[in-house]
Scaffold this active site. Structure first.
Site, PDB file in Angstrom:
ATOM      1  N   TYR A  64      18.474  20.886  93.986  1.00 48.47           N
ATOM      2  CA  TYR A  64      19.110  20.702  92.685  1.00 48.47           C
ATOM      3  C   TYR A  64      18.027  19.859  91.790  1.00 48.47           C
ATOM      4  O   TYR A  64      18.646  18.724  91.356  1.00 48.47           O
ATOM      5  CB  TYR A  64      20.588  20.218  92.785  1.00 48.47           C
ATOM      6  CG  TYR A  64      21.472  21.011  93.232  1.00 48.47           C
ATOM      7  CD1 TYR A  64      21.380  22.484  93.473  1.00 48.47           C
ATOM      8  CD2 TYR A  64      22.688  20.635  93.600  1.00 48.47           C
ATOM      9  CE1 TYR A  64      22.255  23.148  93.931  1.00 48.47           C
ATOM     10  CE2 TYR A  64      23.979  21.442  93.931  1.00 48.47           C
ATOM     11  CZ  TYR A  64      23.629  22.661  94.292  1.00 48.47           C
ATOM     12  OH  TYR A  64      24.694  23.531  94.579  1.00 48.47           O
ATOM     13  N   PRO A 215      34.252  26.935  90.112  1.00 45.79           N
ATOM     14  CA  PRO A 215      35.638  27.197  90.106  1.00 45.79           C
ATOM     15  C   PRO A 215      36.106  27.802  88.648  1.00 45.79           C
ATOM     16  O   PRO A 215      37.073  28.163  88.547  1.00 45.79           O
ATOM     17  CB  PRO A 215      36.223  25.806  90.491  1.00 45.79           C
ATOM     18  CG  PRO A 215      35.355  24.819  90.049  1.00 45.79           C
ATOM     19  CD  PRO A 215      34.169  25.383  90.769  1.00 45.79           C
ATOM     20  N   ARG A 218      31.321  29.288  86.326  1.00 43.84           N
ATOM     21  CA  ARG A 218      30.060  28.829  85.411  1.00 43.84           C
ATOM     22  C   ARG A 218      30.650  28.629  83.898  1.00 43.84           C
ATOM     23  O   ARG A 218      29.781  29.033  83.088  1.00 43.84           O
ATOM     24  CB  ARG A 218      28.910  29.803  85.600  1.00 43.84           C
ATOM     25  CG  ARG A 218      28.429  29.919  87.014  1.00 43.84           C
ATOM     26  CD  ARG A 218      27.579  30.835  87.351  1.00 43.84           C
ATOM     27  NE  ARG A 218      27.141  30.714  88.756  1.00 43.84           N
ATOM     28  CZ  ARG A 218      27.847  31.530  89.720  1.00 43.84           C
ATOM     29  NH1 ARG A 218      28.792  32.011  89.466  1.00 43.84           N
ATOM     30  NH2 ARG A 218      27.370  31.001  91.178  1.00 43.84           N
ATOM     31  N   THR A 222      36.794  28.542  81.071  1.00 43.42           N
ATOM     32  CA  THR A 222      36.880  27.438  80.003  1.00 43.42           C
ATOM     33  C   THR A 222      37.452  27.920  78.776  1.00 43.42           C
ATOM     34  O   THR A 222      38.151  27.407  77.867  1.00 43.42           O
ATOM     35  CB  THR A 222      35.783  26.597  79.842  1.00 43.42           C
ATOM     36  OG1 THR A 222      34.762  27.370  79.227  1.00 43.42           O
ATOM     37  CG2 THR A 222      35.280  25.922  80.882  1.00 43.42           C
TER      38      THR A 222
END
Length: 364
Positions: A64, A215, A218, A222
């Site tokens: 990352y 979860p 991505r 939302t």
């Protein structure tokens, strides 16, 4: 701030008690959203805030970008708070100079990777260590055996796996108890539950926890995304099938249904999606990733969102009936999903009613 004991659960059999919702640090390195990471001061402030909230299960990786380094800087600035953080990282990611990436898990490389992560994180011990993906050439028994050596040296505390088959988990667990398996798990990605893979069932049989990455799919769950044209330059979701101009509107059917449920409860769609995952069992630990202060709090507060049995059942029906449009990864990023590894020399598969149940050495 210390999380309420009611929100803590053990990570696997005899594992540490951790907050049910962790912090995924992929975006901290700038890898998932923009081509350039945020300034160090802003990223350190994000970690300050996560600690303040009690969101102390941090998950990163050596691939990352500089995520491990920025966490290491935070530990250097806050040595007294190291004890509060359960730091998990993954190893084996190799970025090629010519572009692209792969993974290594050979016996020579495993201790090298550990030393590099210890140095970058500025810690003496990594709390939880995973192979990010299996490399496809090294038997998992050899990888875990090398990790056990590092545990005996005090360099790691707990051993995990990521994106593996049930058969691979059984093989690894026979070498040393595995604390958890990290898998993509959300309303849009329930493959871990599927009888085809038998992985969640196997985890529970072996008392292995599931750490659920992506979860919120991505950000899809939302309900705040405006579509692929709204993504900034460098956002990897521009290349992901579920976010294409063709698939994004179709996937909104499930998202809109979740938003309706959330509105009735007075919470966000993202919190509802996380609460649903938590309701699947005390052995599920979602690790949503964000680099936005408000979303860290929103995600972590989902611990307190309680779904009624009727709500959970309704969401399950929506999930089971929903058509998911687009694979979870583009082909160039779909490295070693539900991966297995070569068998040890002389071993063969032992078949059971639900597939591979283990491995045996033929009698001579």
């Amino acid at each position: 701030m210390t999380p309420s004991t009611s929100s803590l659960r053990p990570l696997g059999k005899a594992g540490p008690l951790l907050p049910r919702i962790g912090f995924g640090a992929m975006g901290l390195g700038g890898m998932s959203r923009t081509a350039v990471p945020l300034p160090d001061a802003q990223r350190l402030a994000i970690l300050d805030y996560a600690h303040e909230l009690g969101c102390t299960f941090w998950d990163t990786s050596d691939i990352y970008w500089d995520s491990e380094e920025i966490i290491g800087k935070w530990f250097a600035q806050n040595p007294d708070k190291r004890k509060d953080i359960f730091i998990a990282t993954k190893f084996g990611g190799i970025l090629y100079p010519e572009g692209g990436y792969g993974f290594r898990g050979d016996a020579e490389y495993v201790p090298i990777a550990c030393e590099k992560s210890l140095k970058r994180l500025n810690v003496e011990t990594i709390d939880l260590w995973y192979p990010h993906r299996l490399d496809g050439t090294t038997p998992v028994e050899h990888i875990v055996a090398e990790m056990v050596k590092l545990k005996e040296q005090g360099k790691i505390r707990y051993i995990g796996l990521s994106e593996v088959t049930a058969a691979t988990l059984r093989r690894a667990h026979a070498v040393h108890p595995i604390s958890c398996v990290q898998m993509e798990y959300s309303m849009f990605s329930t493959e871990v539950e599927s009888p085809e893979y038998d992985l969640l069932k196997t985890c529970r049989e072996l008392s292995v926890a599931v750490v659920a990455y992506s979860p919120l799919s991505r950000g899809l769950l939302t309900g705040t995304l405006q579509g692929p044209d709204s993504f900034e330059k460098g956002d990897v979701r521009q290349f992901y099938p579920r976010f294409s101009k063709e698939n994004f509107p179709k996937n909104m059917e499930l998202v809109d249904a979740v938003k309706t449920i959330a509105a009735k409860k007075g919470v966000t769609a993202g919190q509802t999606a996380l609460a649903w995952l938590l309701s699947q069992g005390d052995d599920i630990f979602p690790i949503p990733g964000t680099i936005t202060r408000d979303y860290i709090k929103e995600n972590f507060d989902a611990i307190n969102v309680q779904l009624t049995p009727e709500e959970a059942k309704h969401i399950r029906e929506l999930v089971d009936k929903a058509s998911v449009f687009g694979e979870r990864y583009p082909a160039e990023h779909a490295h070693a999903l539900f991966a297995d590894t070569p068998l040890l020399e002389g071993w063969k598969k032992e078949e059971g009613e639900t597939g591979i149940r283990g491995y045996i050495v033929p009698q001579e």
